[in-house]
Design an enzyme around this catalytic site. Structure first.
Site, short mmCIF file in Angstrom:
data_model
loop_
_atom_site.label_atom_id
_atom_site.label_comp_id
_atom_site.label_asym_id
_atom_site.label_seq_id
_atom_site.Cartn_x
_atom_site.Cartn_y
_atom_site.Cartn_z
N ALA A 1 0.82 -1.21 0.00
CA ALA A 1 0.00 0.00 0.00
C ALA A 1 0.86 1.27 0.00
O ALA A 1 0.48 2.28 -0.60
CB ALA A 1 -0.92 0.00 1.22
N PHE A 2 2.00 1.20 0.66
CA PHE A 2 2.86 2.38 0.74
C PHE A 2 3.29 2.88 -0.65
O PHE A 2 3.49 4.08 -0.85
CB PHE A 2 4.11 2.04 1.58
CG PHE A 2 4.91 3.23 1.99
CD1 PHE A 2 4.50 4.04 3.04
CD2 PHE A 2 6.09 3.55 1.34
CE1 PHE A 2 5.25 5.14 3.43
CE2 PHE A 2 6.85 4.65 1.72
CZ PHE A 2 6.43 5.45 2.77
N GLU A 3 3.40 1.97 -1.60
CA GLU A 3 3.84 2.33 -2.96
C GLU A 3 2.68 2.81 -3.85
O GLU A 3 2.92 3.30 -4.96
CB GLU A 3 4.52 1.12 -3.63
CG GLU A 3 5.91 0.80 -3.11
CD GLU A 3 5.91 0.15 -1.72
OE1 GLU A 3 5.02 -0.67 -1.44
OE2 GLU A 3 6.78 0.50 -0.91
N ALA B 1 -4.86 -3.30 0.92
CA ALA B 1 -5.39 -3.81 2.19
C ALA B 1 -4.30 -3.70 3.24
O ALA B 1 -3.28 -4.38 3.17
CB ALA B 1 -5.85 -5.26 2.04
N ILE C 1 -3.77 -4.31 7.10
CA ILE C 1 -4.42 -5.01 8.21
C ILE C 1 -3.56 -4.85 9.47
O ILE C 1 -2.34 -5.06 9.43
CB ILE C 1 -4.64 -6.49 7.85
CG1 ILE C 1 -5.53 -6.59 6.59
CG2 ILE C 1 -5.29 -7.23 9.03
CD1 ILE C 1 -5.72 -7.99 6.04
N THR D 1 2.22 -4.05 15.94
CA THR D 1 3.17 -2.94 16.07
C THR D 1 2.56 -1.67 15.45
O THR D 1 1.54 -1.76 14.74
CB THR D 1 4.48 -3.25 15.30
OG1 THR D 1 4.20 -3.19 13.88
CG2 THR D 1 5.03 -4.61 15.66
N HIS E 1 3.36 -0.18 12.94
CA HIS E 1 3.58 -0.18 11.49
C HIS E 1 2.30 0.18 10.73
O HIS E 1 2.32 0.97 9.78
CB HIS E 1 4.06 -1.58 11.07
CG HIS E 1 4.71 -1.63 9.74
ND1 HIS E 1 5.91 -1.00 9.47
CD2 HIS E 1 4.35 -2.25 8.60
CE1 HIS E 1 6.24 -1.23 8.22
NE2 HIS E 1 5.31 -1.98 7.66
N PHE F 1 -10.01 6.24 -3.19
CA PHE F 1 -9.43 5.51 -2.06
C PHE F 1 -10.16 4.20 -1.83
O PHE F 1 -11.19 4.16 -1.16
CB PHE F 1 -9.50 6.40 -0.82
CG PHE F 1 -8.80 5.86 0.38
CD1 PHE F 1 -7.42 5.73 0.40
CD2 PHE F 1 -9.51 5.49 1.51
CE1 PHE F 1 -6.76 5.23 1.52
CE2 PHE F 1 -8.87 4.99 2.64
CZ PHE F 1 -7.48 4.86 2.63
N ARG G 1 -15.26 -6.87 3.61
CA ARG G 1 -15.31 -5.72 2.69
C ARG G 1 -14.77 -6.04 1.30
O ARG G 1 -14.60 -5.15 0.48
CB ARG G 1 -14.52 -4.55 3.31
CG ARG G 1 -15.26 -3.93 4.47
CD ARG G 1 -14.35 -3.18 5.43
NE ARG G 1 -15.12 -2.60 6.54
CZ ARG G 1 -15.60 -3.28 7.59
NH1 ARG G 1 -15.38 -4.58 7.67
NH2 ARG G 1 -16.29 -2.68 8.53
N1 INI Z 1 1.52 -3.25 2.98
C1 INI Z 1 0.20 -3.43 2.80
O1 INI Z 1 -0.31 -3.17 1.69
N2 INI Z 1 -0.58 -3.89 3.80
C2 INI Z 1 -0.09 -4.20 5.03
O2 INI Z 1 -0.87 -4.64 5.91
C3 INI Z 1 1.31 -4.01 5.26
N3 INI Z 1 1.88 -4.34 6.55
O3 INI Z 1 1.14 -4.68 7.47
O4 INI Z 1 3.09 -4.27 6.72
C4 INI Z 1 2.11 -3.52 4.18
N4 INI Z 1 3.44 -3.33 4.32
C5 INI Z 1 4.32 -3.15 3.20
C6 INI Z 1 4.42 -1.68 2.76
O5 INI Z 1 3.21 -1.26 2.16
C7 INI Z 1 5.55 -1.47 1.75
O6 INI Z 1 5.33 -2.24 0.61
C8 INI Z 1 6.94 -1.81 2.34
O7 INI Z 1 7.13 -1.15 3.57
C9 INI Z 1 8.04 -1.35 1.34
O8 INI Z 1 8.03 0.05 1.16
#
Ligand code: INI
Length: 154
Positions: free
Chosen positions: A57-59, A81, A83, A87, A89, A114, A128
């Site tokens: 999701a971060f990307e 997603a 979840i 932690t 995170h 979104f 969902r």
């Molecule tokens: N990425 C998700 O899409 N969902 C998650 O629940 C998740 N958790 O829990 O860590 C997650 N982590 C990876 C993150 O999105 C990046 O891809 C990674 O940090 C590399 O930048």
């Protein structure tokens, strides 16, 4: 008296980008199916929908920004997603993902939707992403169609 402007849900002639993350793929693949079937049901041509996959999701905002800068989409749907685990995170990933997605839409003047689940547990994510109207990919696709038509009218 006032003039009301709103978008309808006819996807004919519109172009859509979808950015979907692979993390928690068993959920995000269902969000993707929900979005793709909704675009089709609402009249979009298959070749007018492009899907970009990213690791997590971060990307998503990064790829959405790239898409908005080089492609001519009427709207971009973001699907993922996140979840909750044990932690902090979860908080970092979900906050930056939602903030980033919003920023891209505002920066490029393109509706960027979104459709990223941020849930306390797996059960909520599964609820969902089912095959019915509760599927958040479907909801994001319908919002994308409406917003794309609205932007054409404004
Ligand atoms: N990425 C998700 O899409 N969902 C998650 O629940 C998740 N958790 O829990 O860590 C997650 N982590 C990876 C993150 O999105 C990046 O891809 C990674 O940090 C590399 O930048």
């Amino acid at each position: 008296m006032a003039k009301y402007i709103e978008g309808d849900q006819n996807a004919e002639g519109l172009r859509f980008g979808i950015v979907v993350s692979r993390f928690n793929d068993f959920v995000t693949s269902k969000l993707l199916s929900g979005a793709l079937s909704t675009f089709k049901e609402q009249g979009a041509d298959e070749e007018s929908v492009e899907v970009v996959r990213v690791p997590g999701a971060f990307e998503i905002p990064q790829a959405a920004k790239k898409l908005c800068s080089i492609r001519n989409f009427d709207a971009v749907v973001c699907l993922g997603a996140v979840i909750k685990g044990g932690t902090p995170h979860f908080e970092y990933i979900s906050a930056e993902t939602s903030r980033g997605i919003n920023q891209v839409g505002l920066e490029f003047n393109i509706p960027v939707l979104f459709g990223v689940l941020t849930t306390n547990d797996l059960e909520q994510a599964v609820e969902r992403s089912g095959p019915d109207s509760s599927n958040k990919g479907r909801e994001a696709a319908l919002a994308a169609i409406e917003m794309a038509n609205l932007y054409r009218k404004i």
